[in-house]
Enzyme design. Sequence first.
Site, PDB file in Angstrom:
ATOM      1  N   GLY A 131     -55.300  27.558  29.322  1.00 30.93           N
ATOM      2  CA  GLY A 131     -56.382  28.321  29.938  1.00 30.93           C
ATOM      3  C   GLY A 131     -57.586  28.483  29.024  1.00 30.93           C
ATOM      4  O   GLY A 131     -58.579  29.094  29.418  1.00 30.93           O
ATOM      5  N   HIS A 132     -57.482  27.943  27.787  1.00 31.03           N
ATOM      6  CA  HIS A 132     -58.591  28.045  26.828  1.00 31.03           C
ATOM      7  C   HIS A 132     -59.210  26.682  26.523  1.00 31.03           C
ATOM      8  O   HIS A 132     -59.897  26.518  25.518  1.00 31.03           O
ATOM      9  CB  HIS A 132     -58.091  28.668  25.525  1.00 31.03           C
ATOM     10  CG  HIS A 132     -57.366  29.946  25.695  1.00 31.03           C
ATOM     11  ND1 HIS A 132     -57.944  31.036  26.288  1.00 31.03           N
ATOM     12  CD2 HIS A 132     -56.091  30.313  25.393  1.00 31.03           C
ATOM     13  CE1 HIS A 132     -57.055  32.034  26.329  1.00 31.03           C
ATOM     14  NE2 HIS A 132     -55.934  31.611  25.801  1.00 31.03           N
TER      15      HIS A 132
ATOM     16  N   LYS B  53     -53.157  31.674  16.332  1.00 31.66           N
ATOM     17  CA  LYS B  53     -54.033  32.765  16.754  1.00 31.66           C
ATOM     18  C   LYS B  53     -53.204  34.056  16.793  1.00 31.66           C
ATOM     19  O   LYS B  53     -52.033  34.050  17.191  1.00 31.66           O
ATOM     20  CB  LYS B  53     -54.621  32.494  18.146  1.00 31.66           C
ATOM     21  CG  LYS B  53     -55.473  31.212  18.193  1.00 31.66           C
ATOM     22  CD  LYS B  53     -56.399  31.132  19.402  1.00 31.66           C
ATOM     23  CE  LYS B  53     -55.752  31.216  20.756  1.00 31.66           C
ATOM     24  NZ  LYS B  53     -54.710  30.212  21.008  1.00 31.66           N
TER      25      LYS B  53
ATOM     26  N   HIS C 126     -58.276  36.654  27.248  1.00 30.19           N
ATOM     27  CA  HIS C 126     -57.251  36.728  28.298  1.00 30.19           C
ATOM     28  C   HIS C 126     -57.574  37.818  29.301  1.00 30.19           C
ATOM     29  O   HIS C 126     -56.707  38.272  30.035  1.00 30.19           O
ATOM     30  CB  HIS C 126     -55.879  37.044  27.704  1.00 30.19           C
ATOM     31  CG  HIS C 126     -55.469  36.130  26.604  1.00 30.19           C
ATOM     32  ND1 HIS C 126     -55.789  36.367  25.301  1.00 30.19           N
ATOM     33  CD2 HIS C 126     -54.776  34.971  26.636  1.00 30.19           C
ATOM     34  CE1 HIS C 126     -55.294  35.385  24.556  1.00 30.19           C
ATOM     35  NE2 HIS C 126     -54.683  34.534  25.332  1.00 30.19           N
TER      36      HIS C 126
END
Lengths: 330, 330
Positions: free
Chosen positions: B55-56, B104, B218
């Site tokens: 999603g990134h 991360k 997010h």
Amino acid sequence: MKMLINVPETVVADALRGMAAAHPELTVDVDNRVIVRRDAPVAGKVALVSGGGSGHEPLHGGFVGPGMLSAACPGEVFTSPVPDQMLRAAAAVDSGAGVLFIVKNYTGDVLNFDMAAELAEDEGIQIAKVLVNDDVAVTDSLYTAGRRGTGATLFVEKIAGAAAEEGQPLERVEAVARQINESSRSFGVALSAVTTPAKGSPTFDLPPGELELGIGIHGEPGRERRAMMTSREIADFAVHAVLEDLQPRNPVLVLVNGMGATPLLELYGFNAEVQRVLGERGVAVARTLVGNYVTSLDMAGASVTLCQVDEEVLRLWDAPVRTPGLRWGV
Amino acid sequence: MKMLINVPETVVADALRGMAAAHPELTVDVDNRVIVRRDAPVAGKVALVSGGGSGHEPLHGGFVGPGMLSAACPGEVFTSPVPDQMLRAAAAVDSGAGVLFIVKNYTGDVLNFDMAAELAEDEGIQIAKVLVNDDVAVTDSLYTAGRRGTGATLFVEKIAGAAAEEGQPLERVEAVARQINESSRSFGVALSAVTTPAKGSPTFDLPPGELELGIGIHGEPGRERRAMMTSREIADFAVHAVLEDLQPRNPVLVLVNGMGATPLLELYGFNAEVQRVLGERGVAVARTLVGNYVTSLDMAGASVTLCQVDEEVLRLWDAPVRTPGLRWGV
């Protein structure tokens, strides 16, 4: 609709200032709205100039650099640039070898590039023009007589740009550009409407649960609306529409292009379905490019462009390019 | 919310199939969810492995290639990959020179990379780890103890990747990665909420006319909500927040990063304002990158990351890189 802007009136000028800061390899004339590769004019080289309304970034300003465009003229959002910008661009990049204007087929762009060509020729600049009209979705639409110019613009700019970079003369570069346009077809879908800064609300109404098939890059109407479809169904529809018109006998370049707001994760998934359809139809794929290249501001959706290629065109596609939006081999 | 997908359950697998088709220079293991540069393991070279929730994009899979990551492990959307993926990636890329895990700072990622490191060391692979925690907006949040890892991940992966590519040993590559994280700070804003495929509706409620300052990647909460601000005001707020924490004495790399749905036209305009603030504060800019690099699906908004650099780091930043998402010099 919220936007990351100051006021609608300065959106284009603000973006050009931001481009100038990020890309010292370009000369950005903010006042006159012309983006030029810094080393132009390049001795003996044919120059390529394109332009069109803003809101399709990285097209066209992001495609200025060695191996692609010599200069680009951004208009207001979804509005043609004016002849004076095009003339200024042509004068800035012409080395004496002539200038090719690459024009997407929208009425305003066509008229203004025609007028700029006349003005440039009056100043002794040799001009050739190629019209890009690859969108099979509709003939005639809100801003167009004939077919619209969309994703194939990237193929024309890259491949004709490579021909110019290696020193081919104007008539050859023009012929290559024309060949690429004639070998390319596109079809796009929208999952949401587009919102321009000036209007501030969506330019058309697309209800929840519906998509628009055959959309253009300005929110102009497509072929039809349907209840929302899966990625698989959309790929079937779009690729069939392109193949029906193109009927390629050679391998193809594939551009799976995002309209702006569709996540890259979804674009890659859509590419898997596009490749499946091409495989089922026996079409060989030479190269594939996935990403946001010919966009429509914040519109969600995607388009598929196919360009059938021979070995010479594939060699030009693979040739080095160094622009903000497309870069390889250097 | 309409998406260009088949069903939520296959979004990641579909995207990996699409990546495999578009990027023959990568080895994409769709079943095991590992993306590896095709020539790995490279003899004598330290390998870099990262990963995180999907999603990134293009982070992390789009940053695999010469000069950057050796491999990436995509999890489900906004969900950590599992230790088995990381172990498999490490085994695929280790040449005997060791592997650096770039993590991360989210609780799931940290735990899973820790476990993978133990498993890999049991198999005789030397592992080092660096934690990326550059987001100054909040300490502790929905998925994090301490600061979140966001835009600086790109700087760490690029610059440590360049150090590894030129043959620096594991302890040096780890030290470079740690230095880059410590020299970087980020701050992001959201103009709209993010919608995950599994949920199908926005993950939080952001009313018309408001923005969220200090958002994560997010949809987790930021510092505060305010009435909508101009690009100029947002740049003032974000850059001041970063500078207050970083207090750079050297020139900086600037990343103006789109969260996904904000048009490139707006991102360039925002960059103009970011550069203005930096100029007013007397901060010299060494390089600027503008675009969608560390995204949050369909969220609208942007983040600013600054990384202060010395000449050696700038040399590593400028070194050749060839990945789907970042490419220059080759």
